[in-house]
Design a protein around this motif. Sequence first.
Motif, PDB file in Angstrom:
ATOM      1  N   PRO A  67      60.948 -52.673 -36.771  1.00 11.22           N
ATOM      2  CA  PRO A  67      60.407 -53.762 -37.580  1.00 11.22           C
ATOM      3  C   PRO A  67      58.898 -53.834 -37.450  1.00 11.22           C
ATOM      4  O   PRO A  67      58.320 -53.327 -36.487  1.00 11.22           O
ATOM      5  N   VAL A  68      58.263 -54.471 -38.418  1.00  8.51           N
ATOM      6  CA  VAL A  68      56.830 -54.701 -38.323  1.00  8.51           C
ATOM      7  C   VAL A  68      56.592 -55.852 -37.361  1.00  8.51           C
ATOM      8  O   VAL A  68      57.169 -56.929 -37.530  1.00  8.51           O
ATOM      9  N   PRO A  69      55.798 -55.659 -36.299  1.00  8.34           N
ATOM     10  CA  PRO A  69      55.571 -56.740 -35.346  1.00  8.34           C
ATOM     11  C   PRO A  69      54.995 -57.975 -36.039  1.00  8.34           C
ATOM     12  O   PRO A  69      54.179 -57.873 -36.956  1.00  8.34           O
ATOM     13  N   ARG A  70      55.430 -59.138 -35.560  1.00  2.25           N
ATOM     14  CA  ARG A  70      54.943 -60.399 -36.120  1.00  2.25           C
ATOM     15  C   ARG A  70      53.640 -60.773 -35.419  1.00  2.25           C
ATOM     16  O   ARG A  70      53.661 -61.212 -34.272  1.00  2.25           O
ATOM     17  N   ASP A  71      52.571 -60.583 -36.100  1.00  8.40           N
ATOM     18  CA  ASP A  71      51.250 -60.885 -35.547  1.00  8.40           C
ATOM     19  C   ASP A  71      50.375 -61.347 -36.703  1.00  8.40           C
ATOM     20  O   ASP A  71      50.192 -60.607 -37.670  1.00  8.40           O
ATOM     21  N   PRO A  72      49.829 -62.570 -36.638  1.00 12.02           N
ATOM     22  CA  PRO A  72      49.004 -63.039 -37.758  1.00 12.02           C
ATOM     23  C   PRO A  72      47.796 -62.159 -38.025  1.00 12.02           C
ATOM     24  O   PRO A  72      47.320 -62.083 -39.159  1.00 12.02           O
ATOM     25  N   ARG A  73      47.316 -61.480 -36.990  1.00 16.25           N
ATOM     26  CA  ARG A  73      46.171 -60.586 -37.204  1.00 16.25           C
ATOM     27  C   ARG A  73      46.570 -59.375 -38.033  1.00 16.25           C
ATOM     28  O   ARG A  73      45.766 -58.863 -38.834  1.00 16.25           O
ATOM     29  N   LEU A  74      47.818 -58.903 -37.856  1.00 19.66           N
ATOM     30  CA  LEU A  74      48.296 -57.813 -38.701  1.00 19.66           C
ATOM     31  C   LEU A  74      48.446 -58.265 -40.146  1.00 19.66           C
ATOM     32  O   LEU A  74      48.087 -57.536 -41.081  1.00 19.66           O
ATOM     33  N   ARG A  75      48.966 -59.461 -40.344  1.00 20.89           N
ATOM     34  CA  ARG A  75      49.116 -59.975 -41.700  1.00 20.89           C
ATOM     35  C   ARG A  75      47.748 -60.116 -42.371  1.00 20.89           C
ATOM     36  O   ARG A  75      47.587 -59.797 -43.550  1.00 20.89           O
ATOM     37  N   ALA A  76      46.778 -60.597 -41.608  1.00 20.35           N
ATOM     38  CA  ALA A  76      45.431 -60.716 -42.161  1.00 20.35           C
ATOM     39  C   ALA A  76      44.854 -59.345 -42.501  1.00 20.35           C
ATOM     40  O   ALA A  76      44.201 -59.165 -43.539  1.00 20.35           O
ATOM     41  N   LEU A  77      45.104 -58.365 -41.616  1.00 21.84           N
ATOM     42  CA  LEU A  77      44.607 -57.019 -41.873  1.00 21.84           C
ATOM     43  C   LEU A  77      45.187 -56.464 -43.165  1.00 21.84           C
ATOM     44  O   LEU A  77      44.487 -55.826 -43.956  1.00 21.84           O
ATOM     45  N   MET A  78      46.463 -56.697 -43.400  1.00 22.52           N
ATOM     46  CA  MET A  78      47.089 -56.213 -44.628  1.00 22.52           C
ATOM     47  C   MET A  78      46.439 -56.825 -45.858  1.00 22.52           C
ATOM     48  O   MET A  78      46.167 -56.133 -46.850  1.00 22.52           O
ATOM     49  N   LEU A  79      46.157 -58.127 -45.807  1.00 17.10           N
ATOM     50  CA  LEU A  79      45.505 -58.785 -46.934  1.00 17.10           C
ATOM     51  C   LEU A  79      44.087 -58.262 -47.136  1.00 17.10           C
ATOM     52  O   LEU A  79      43.667 -57.961 -48.266  1.00 17.10           O
ATOM     53  N   VAL A  80      43.353 -58.122 -46.039  1.00 17.02           N
ATOM     54  CA  VAL A  80      41.984 -57.616 -46.124  1.00 17.02           C
ATOM     55  C   VAL A  80      41.966 -56.196 -46.672  1.00 17.02           C
ATOM     56  O   VAL A  80      41.139 -55.843 -47.531  1.00 17.02           O
ATOM     57  N   TYR A  81      42.886 -55.373 -46.195  1.00 18.27           N
ATOM     58  CA  TYR A  81      42.957 -53.979 -46.638  1.00 18.27           C
ATOM     59  C   TYR A  81      43.295 -53.892 -48.129  1.00 18.27           C
ATOM     60  O   TYR A  81      42.758 -53.050 -48.861  1.00 18.27           O
ATOM     61  N   GLY A  82      44.177 -54.778 -48.590  1.00 14.21           N
ATOM     62  CA  GLY A  82      44.507 -54.813 -50.010  1.00 14.21           C
ATOM     63  C   GLY A  82      43.320 -55.235 -50.861  1.00 14.21           C
ATOM     64  O   GLY A  82      43.067 -54.661 -51.933  1.00 14.21           O
ATOM     65  N   LEU A  83      42.567 -56.228 -50.413  1.00  9.84           N
ATOM     66  CA  LEU A  83      41.382 -56.660 -51.140  1.00  9.84           C
ATOM     67  C   LEU A  83      40.307 -55.578 -51.128  1.00  9.84           C
ATOM     68  O   LEU A  83      39.590 -55.377 -52.114  1.00  9.84           O
ATOM     69  N   ASN A  84      40.188 -54.871 -50.015  1.00 11.19           N
ATOM     70  CA  ASN A  84      39.243 -53.757 -49.952  1.00 11.19           C
ATOM     71  C   ASN A  84      39.627 -52.685 -50.968  1.00 11.19           C
ATOM     72  O   ASN A  84      38.767 -52.106 -51.646  1.00 11.19           O
ATOM     73  N   ALA A  85      40.921 -52.439 -51.103  1.00 13.15           N
ATOM     74  CA  ALA A  85      41.389 -51.453 -52.083  1.00 13.15           C
ATOM     75  C   ALA A  85      40.995 -51.853 -53.499  1.00 13.15           C
ATOM     76  O   ALA A  85      40.549 -51.029 -54.300  1.00 13.15           O
ATOM     77  N   PHE A  86      41.164 -53.137 -53.821  1.00 13.91           N
ATOM     78  CA  PHE A  86      40.753 -53.644 -55.136  1.00 13.91           C
ATOM     79  C   PHE A  86      39.262 -53.383 -55.352  1.00 13.91           C
ATOM     80  O   PHE A  86      38.851 -52.935 -56.432  1.00 13.91           O
ATOM     81  N   GLY A  87      38.471 -53.645 -54.335  1.00 17.73           N
ATOM     82  CA  GLY A  87      37.033 -53.473 -54.466  1.00 17.73           C
ATOM     83  C   GLY A  87      36.588 -52.043 -54.661  1.00 17.73           C
ATOM     84  O   GLY A  87      35.491 -51.783 -55.183  1.00 17.73           O
ATOM     85  N   LEU A  88      37.412 -51.078 -54.254  1.00 18.53           N
ATOM     86  CA  LEU A  88      37.079 -49.670 -54.431  1.00 18.53           C
ATOM     87  C   LEU A  88      37.382 -49.153 -55.835  1.00 18.53           C
ATOM     88  O   LEU A  88      36.834 -48.132 -56.255  1.00 18.53           O
ATOM     89  N   VAL A  89      38.252 -49.843 -56.565  1.00 20.08           N
ATOM     90  CA  VAL A  89      38.736 -49.336 -57.849  1.00 20.08           C
ATOM     91  C   VAL A  89      37.623 -49.079 -58.867  1.00 20.08           C
ATOM     92  O   VAL A  89      37.651 -48.049 -59.558  1.00 20.08           O
ATOM     93  N   PRO A  90      36.629 -49.977 -59.034  1.00 20.44           N
ATOM     94  CA  PRO A  90      35.624 -49.710 -60.074  1.00 20.44           C
ATOM     95  C   PRO A  90      34.928 -48.364 -59.909  1.00 20.44           C
ATOM     96  O   PRO A  90      34.773 -47.617 -60.884  1.00 20.44           O
TER      97      PRO A  90
ATOM     98  N   THR B  81      50.864 -51.653 -44.065  1.00 18.61           N
ATOM     99  CA  THR B  81      49.438 -51.801 -44.369  1.00 18.61           C
ATOM    100  C   THR B  81      49.032 -50.887 -45.514  1.00 18.61           C
ATOM    101  O   THR B  81      48.259 -51.273 -46.399  1.00 18.61           O
ATOM    102  N   THR B  82      49.547 -49.665 -45.505  1.00 27.95           N
ATOM    103  CA  THR B  82      49.276 -48.748 -46.610  1.00 27.95           C
ATOM    104  C   THR B  82      49.840 -49.294 -47.917  1.00 27.95           C
ATOM    105  O   THR B  82      49.223 -49.144 -48.986  1.00 27.95           O
ATOM    106  N   ALA B  83      51.014 -49.921 -47.848  1.00 26.70           N
ATOM    107  CA  ALA B  83      51.584 -50.527 -49.049  1.00 26.70           C
ATOM    108  C   ALA B  83      50.684 -51.642 -49.578  1.00 26.70           C
ATOM    109  O   ALA B  83      50.525 -51.797 -50.802  1.00 26.70           O
ATOM    110  N   ALA B  84      50.088 -52.433 -48.671  1.00 28.61           N
ATOM    111  CA  ALA B  84      49.161 -53.485 -49.098  1.00 28.61           C
ATOM    112  C   ALA B  84      47.940 -52.878 -49.792  1.00 28.61           C
ATOM    113  O   ALA B  84      47.459 -53.395 -50.810  1.00 28.61           O
ATOM    114  N   PHE B  85      47.443 -51.774 -49.235  1.00 27.21           N
ATOM    115  CA  PHE B  85      46.314 -51.074 -49.863  1.00 27.21           C
ATOM    116  C   PHE B  85      46.708 -50.573 -51.252  1.00 27.21           C
ATOM    117  O   PHE B  85      45.956 -50.718 -52.225  1.00 27.21           O
ATOM    118  N   ALA B  86      47.906 -49.996 -51.337  1.00 24.50           N
ATOM    119  CA  ALA B  86      48.376 -49.482 -52.627  1.00 24.50           C
ATOM    120  C   ALA B  86      48.545 -50.607 -53.636  1.00 24.50           C
ATOM    121  O   ALA B  86      48.223 -50.449 -54.824  1.00 24.50           O
TER     122      ALA B  86
END
Length: 399
Positions: A205-228, A342-347
């Motif tokens: 399972p994915v460990p329950r850690d709020p810092r991991l959840r935040a990382l996934m969100l940040v990584y996804g937003l970073n991915a959006f920012g790279l698209v242009p 995390t990769t799925a969040a980036f995708a």
Amino acid sequence: MESPTKEPLMRRPGPLRATFSALCANLVGIGLARFAYSPLIPALVNEGWFEASAAAYLGAANLAGYLAGALSARFLAHRFGAATALRAMPALIAVSFLVCAQPQPFIWFFVWRFLSGMAGGVIMVLAATLALPHVPESRRGLAGGLIFMGVGLGAVISAALLPPLLARGLPFTWITLGVICTGFTLAAWNGWPDDKVPASAGAAPVPRDPRLRALMLVYGLNAFGLVPHMVFLADYVARGLSQGIERGALVWLLFGLGASIGPVVLGRLGDRFGFGVTLRGALVAQAVVVALTSTTSEVGWLALAGFIMGGFCPGVVPVALGRVRELLPGDHAGQRAAWSRTTAAFALGQAGGAYGLAWLFSQGGGYGPLFLAGAAALVLGLVVELAVRPRRSEASEPA
């Protein structure tokens, strides 16, 4: 006489061989499957294969497939073994280029661009996590940078070859890219280590850690920012500024050169200063560059911005992977599970950004709003990252 020495090498390749195979896989899965398409967009439009908006949606199809691949990678590794999946996915990408060598309906290209993106997502999740455990701990930061450097090398290859290839026509270009993918697929074929833990990797399972959840969100937003920059930069220079396909390919070459060194540089910075600190600095730098890009039509600046953002495009990947290892030290099954999510969040961030920006572009607003939207996503990611308080001095802990 030779079989006793060859068999162990095939079953248990050394760290350098495993790293090379992972580099080749990322070169094919992201560097060519995704980044070779961006400089093709002007040619597809100019040759009448697709309208500009349809060509942009095909770029987004690859990113949607990437999300599907990231979500399905652990299942495929559990069902068939990671090494088997990592042999099949680059081969699928090679086929996707070969079958698009003639004008076909939009849906045909959409399906194959989606499948090539799916293969890239599987590669991104599995390649590094299969190879790095076979690398000594002290060299994993460097090895991770080399693995993801394959993304940039693929972009460089495509940018350098596309102008002379396109001079011989789009069909010849698609076929040649397919042949190149086949070559790198074969080069990586016997370098994959045996995966001894596919079942536990699939069940962990994915460990329950709020810092991991935040990382996934940040990584996804970073991915959006790279698209242009990732999807629209070459087309902006070639058609938006009427500089031609050759100038657009040159700017894309600089993007690829940046992508070739970015993972190594950022990986080493993460080793030195901590991956949390490096991630925050990367978000600031990207937000500034993307925002400035929206304000200028100066080709020299756009080339420099392409080089910088090219470095961050694959460069944030070893940073995020290192951050996962920081948050879950010693828990290899948890790291693999968290990295898959995390990769799925980036995708998801990439796919959402690609489709959203393709729609925005189809409304006739031009290129400027695309970069502004990317900068806004990066700023939001920085806000989220800063809102999560690190525990003690974790930024200085080894990955």
